[in-house]
Design a protein around this motif. Structure first.
Motif, PDB file in Angstrom:
ATOM      1  N   PRO A   1       7.230 -55.341  28.637  1.00  0.00           N
ATOM      2  CA  PRO A   1       6.655 -55.634  29.963  1.00  0.00           C
ATOM      3  C   PRO A   1       6.750 -57.099  30.396  1.00  0.00           C
ATOM      4  O   PRO A   1       6.840 -57.383  31.582  1.00  0.00           O
ATOM      5  CB  PRO A   1       5.194 -55.191  29.823  1.00  0.00           C
ATOM      6  CG  PRO A   1       5.249 -54.105  28.794  1.00  0.00           C
ATOM      7  CD  PRO A   1       6.306 -54.564  27.807  1.00  0.00           C
ATOM      8  N   ASP A   2       6.767 -58.022  29.435  1.00  0.00           N
ATOM      9  CA  ASP A   2       6.879 -59.443  29.796  1.00  0.00           C
ATOM     10  C   ASP A   2       8.318 -59.890  30.017  1.00  0.00           C
ATOM     11  O   ASP A   2       8.586 -61.063  30.266  1.00  0.00           O
ATOM     12  CB  ASP A   2       6.204 -60.327  28.745  1.00  0.00           C
ATOM     13  CG  ASP A   2       6.929 -60.328  27.399  1.00  0.00           C
ATOM     14  OD1 ASP A   2       7.960 -59.632  27.241  1.00  0.00           O
ATOM     15  OD2 ASP A   2       6.449 -61.032  26.484  1.00  0.00           O
ATOM     16  N   GLY A   3       9.285 -58.941  29.916  1.00  0.00           N
ATOM     17  CA  GLY A   3      10.689 -59.244  30.143  1.00  0.00           C
ATOM     18  C   GLY A   3      11.473 -59.561  28.879  1.00  0.00           C
ATOM     19  O   GLY A   3      12.686 -59.743  28.930  1.00  0.00           O
ATOM     20  N   THR A   4      10.794 -59.629  27.746  1.00  0.00           N
ATOM     21  CA  THR A   4      11.469 -59.895  26.475  1.00  0.00           C
ATOM     22  C   THR A   4      12.427 -58.750  26.152  1.00  0.00           C
ATOM     23  O   THR A   4      12.079 -57.578  26.299  1.00  0.00           O
ATOM     24  CB  THR A   4      10.444 -60.032  25.328  1.00  0.00           C
ATOM     25  OG1 THR A   4       9.547 -61.094  25.640  1.00  0.00           O
ATOM     26  CG2 THR A   4      11.129 -60.298  23.987  1.00  0.00           C
ATOM     27  N   VAL A   5      13.627 -59.109  25.716  1.00  0.00           N
ATOM     28  CA  VAL A   5      14.637 -58.121  25.345  1.00  0.00           C
ATOM     29  C   VAL A   5      14.618 -57.963  23.824  1.00  0.00           C
ATOM     30  O   VAL A   5      14.638 -58.946  23.097  1.00  0.00           O
ATOM     31  CB  VAL A   5      16.044 -58.562  25.806  1.00  0.00           C
ATOM     32  CG1 VAL A   5      17.108 -57.576  25.342  1.00  0.00           C
ATOM     33  CG2 VAL A   5      16.088 -58.737  27.313  1.00  0.00           C
ATOM     34  N   VAL A   6      14.560 -56.710  23.375  1.00  0.00           N
ATOM     35  CA  VAL A   6      14.711 -56.418  21.951  1.00  0.00           C
ATOM     36  C   VAL A   6      15.952 -55.545  21.803  1.00  0.00           C
ATOM     37  O   VAL A   6      16.357 -54.861  22.744  1.00  0.00           O
ATOM     38  CB  VAL A   6      13.461 -55.750  21.334  1.00  0.00           C
ATOM     39  CG1 VAL A   6      12.291 -56.699  21.306  1.00  0.00           C
ATOM     40  CG2 VAL A   6      13.093 -54.480  22.054  1.00  0.00           C
TER      41      VAL A   6
ATOM     42  N   PRO B   1      21.369 -54.508  36.158  1.00  0.00           N
ATOM     43  CA  PRO B   1      20.998 -55.469  35.114  1.00  0.00           C
ATOM     44  C   PRO B   1      19.823 -56.366  35.516  1.00  0.00           C
ATOM     45  O   PRO B   1      18.978 -56.690  34.682  1.00  0.00           O
ATOM     46  CB  PRO B   1      22.264 -56.295  34.902  1.00  0.00           C
ATOM     47  CG  PRO B   1      23.374 -55.410  35.355  1.00  0.00           C
ATOM     48  CD  PRO B   1      22.804 -54.607  36.490  1.00  0.00           C
ATOM     49  N   ALA B   2      19.756 -56.761  36.782  1.00  0.00           N
ATOM     50  CA  ALA B   2      18.679 -57.650  37.230  1.00  0.00           C
ATOM     51  C   ALA B   2      17.299 -57.014  37.036  1.00  0.00           C
ATOM     52  O   ALA B   2      16.321 -57.713  36.781  1.00  0.00           O
ATOM     53  CB  ALA B   2      18.883 -58.033  38.692  1.00  0.00           C
ATOM     54  N   ALA B   3      17.223 -55.708  37.129  1.00  0.00           N
ATOM     55  CA  ALA B   3      15.955 -55.002  36.938  1.00  0.00           C
ATOM     56  C   ALA B   3      15.652 -54.772  35.463  1.00  0.00           C
ATOM     57  O   ALA B   3      14.603 -54.235  35.119  1.00  0.00           O
ATOM     58  CB  ALA B   3      15.986 -53.665  37.678  1.00  0.00           C
ATOM     59  N   ASN B   4      16.581 -55.206  34.597  1.00  0.00           N
ATOM     60  CA  ASN B   4      16.450 -54.963  33.161  1.00  0.00           C
ATOM     61  C   ASN B   4      16.703 -56.247  32.367  1.00  0.00           C
ATOM     62  O   ASN B   4      17.498 -56.271  31.425  1.00  0.00           O
ATOM     63  CB  ASN B   4      17.398 -53.837  32.742  1.00  0.00           C
ATOM     64  CG  ASN B   4      17.006 -52.537  33.407  1.00  0.00           C
ATOM     65  OD1 ASN B   4      15.975 -51.979  33.103  1.00  0.00           O
ATOM     66  ND2 ASN B   4      17.813 -52.093  34.360  1.00  0.00           N
ATOM     67  N   SER B   5      16.039 -57.294  32.793  1.00  0.00           N
ATOM     68  CA  SER B   5      16.095 -58.606  32.125  1.00  0.00           C
ATOM     69  C   SER B   5      17.513 -59.127  31.931  1.00  0.00           C
ATOM     70  O   SER B   5      17.805 -59.819  30.958  1.00  0.00           O
ATOM     71  CB  SER B   5      15.347 -58.571  30.789  1.00  0.00           C
ATOM     72  OG  SER B   5      13.970 -58.393  31.019  1.00  0.00           O
ATOM     73  N   GLY B   6      18.416 -58.762  32.845  1.00  0.00           N
ATOM     74  CA  GLY B   6      19.774 -59.281  32.806  1.00  0.00           C
ATOM     75  C   GLY B   6      20.705 -58.618  31.800  1.00  0.00           C
ATOM     76  O   GLY B   6      21.829 -59.069  31.616  1.00  0.00           O
TER      77      GLY B   6
ATOM     78  N   PRO C   1       3.484 -53.278  34.620  1.00  0.00           N
ATOM     79  CA  PRO C   1       4.058 -51.935  34.519  1.00  0.00           C
ATOM     80  C   PRO C   1       3.148 -51.032  33.690  1.00  0.00           C
ATOM     81  O   PRO C   1       2.390 -51.505  32.847  1.00  0.00           O
ATOM     82  CB  PRO C   1       5.395 -52.164  33.822  1.00  0.00           C
ATOM     83  CG  PRO C   1       5.290 -53.498  33.169  1.00  0.00           C
ATOM     84  CD  PRO C   1       4.282 -54.283  33.949  1.00  0.00           C
ATOM     85  N   THR C   2       3.241 -49.757  33.935  1.00  0.00           N
ATOM     86  CA  THR C   2       2.445 -48.806  33.168  1.00  0.00           C
ATOM     87  C   THR C   2       3.113 -48.493  31.838  1.00  0.00           C
ATOM     88  O   THR C   2       2.456 -48.067  30.902  1.00  0.00           O
ATOM     89  CB  THR C   2       2.231 -47.497  33.951  1.00  0.00           C
ATOM     90  OG1 THR C   2       3.512 -46.957  34.287  1.00  0.00           O
ATOM     91  CG2 THR C   2       1.427 -47.726  35.211  1.00  0.00           C
ATOM     92  N   TRP C   3       4.403 -48.739  31.748  1.00  0.00           N
ATOM     93  CA  TRP C   3       5.114 -48.486  30.498  1.00  0.00           C
ATOM     94  C   TRP C   3       4.904 -49.650  29.536  1.00  0.00           C
ATOM     95  O   TRP C   3       4.641 -50.763  29.955  1.00  0.00           O
ATOM     96  CB  TRP C   3       6.600 -48.253  30.750  1.00  0.00           C
ATOM     97  CG  TRP C   3       7.264 -49.264  31.649  1.00  0.00           C
ATOM     98  CD1 TRP C   3       7.426 -49.169  33.004  1.00  0.00           C
ATOM     99  CD2 TRP C   3       7.830 -50.525  31.272  1.00  0.00           C
ATOM    100  NE1 TRP C   3       8.064 -50.300  33.487  1.00  0.00           N
ATOM    101  CE2 TRP C   3       8.330 -51.137  32.443  1.00  0.00           C
ATOM    102  CE3 TRP C   3       7.980 -51.193  30.063  1.00  0.00           C
ATOM    103  CZ2 TRP C   3       8.950 -52.385  32.431  1.00  0.00           C
ATOM    104  CZ3 TRP C   3       8.608 -52.441  30.051  1.00  0.00           C
ATOM    105  CH2 TRP C   3       9.079 -53.008  31.236  1.00  0.00           C
TER     106      TRP C   3
END
Length: 159
Positions: free
Chosen positions: A82-87, A62-67, A18-20
């Protein structure tokens, strides 16, 4: 003989990063949240460093946002790396501000004592956010959202 005539065309799937640098999940129905998001959008200045995702949008996925589901996102602020990690919680602000070149604003919150105090204050704010902004409680908002989704998908509420 041309190779294009003898081999079928293959479709290549290229996985692009992703560019973000961070995806911020926000509630567009919260006036205070929107003030912050508008401020951050101005600081991003169309660079695309932050992707802003409105969890109040009926198409929020939700699926597009790491659940991270709607209810979870409404309870506390969340962001996706970008790696899918949720903070979540104040760490979201630390990271977003750092990415936008304003990390100094939240720098003191990295210190153990100050960080613990700010994290606690954010928790209190998050618990009272809906009431302080004149909105129904989370249970009511979720029920209303579910009713709206069922209404639209099943068509039984349309006149």
């Amino acid at each position: 003989m041309s190779l294009s005539n003898t081999q079928p065309h293959a479709t290549q799937t290229i996985t692009q990063s992703p560019t973000w640098q961070i995806k911020l999940l926000y509630d567009s129905e919260c006036p205070l949240c929107m003030r912050e998001v508008n401020f951050l959008r101005k600081r991003d200045a169309n660079r695309g460093l932050v992707e802003f995702v409105d969890i109040a949008d009926e198409n929020y996925n939700p699926a597009a946002n790491s659940g991270v589901d709607f209810e979870t996102a409404m309870g506390r602020i969340h962001a996706i790396l970008p790696d899918g990690t949720v903070v979540k919680n104040v760490e979201v602000f630390r990271r977003v501000y750092e990415i936008l070149g304003m990390g100094w604003i939240y720098a003191a919150t990295k210190l153990p004592i100050i960080g613990a105090i700010v994290d606690r204050l954010y928790g209190i704010w998050a618990d009272w956010r809906l009431a302080l902004t004149g909105r129904p409680d989370l249970k009511t908002i979720i029920a209303q959202r579910q009713q709206k989704i069922e209404c639209e998908t099943e068509g039984r509420c349309k006149l």
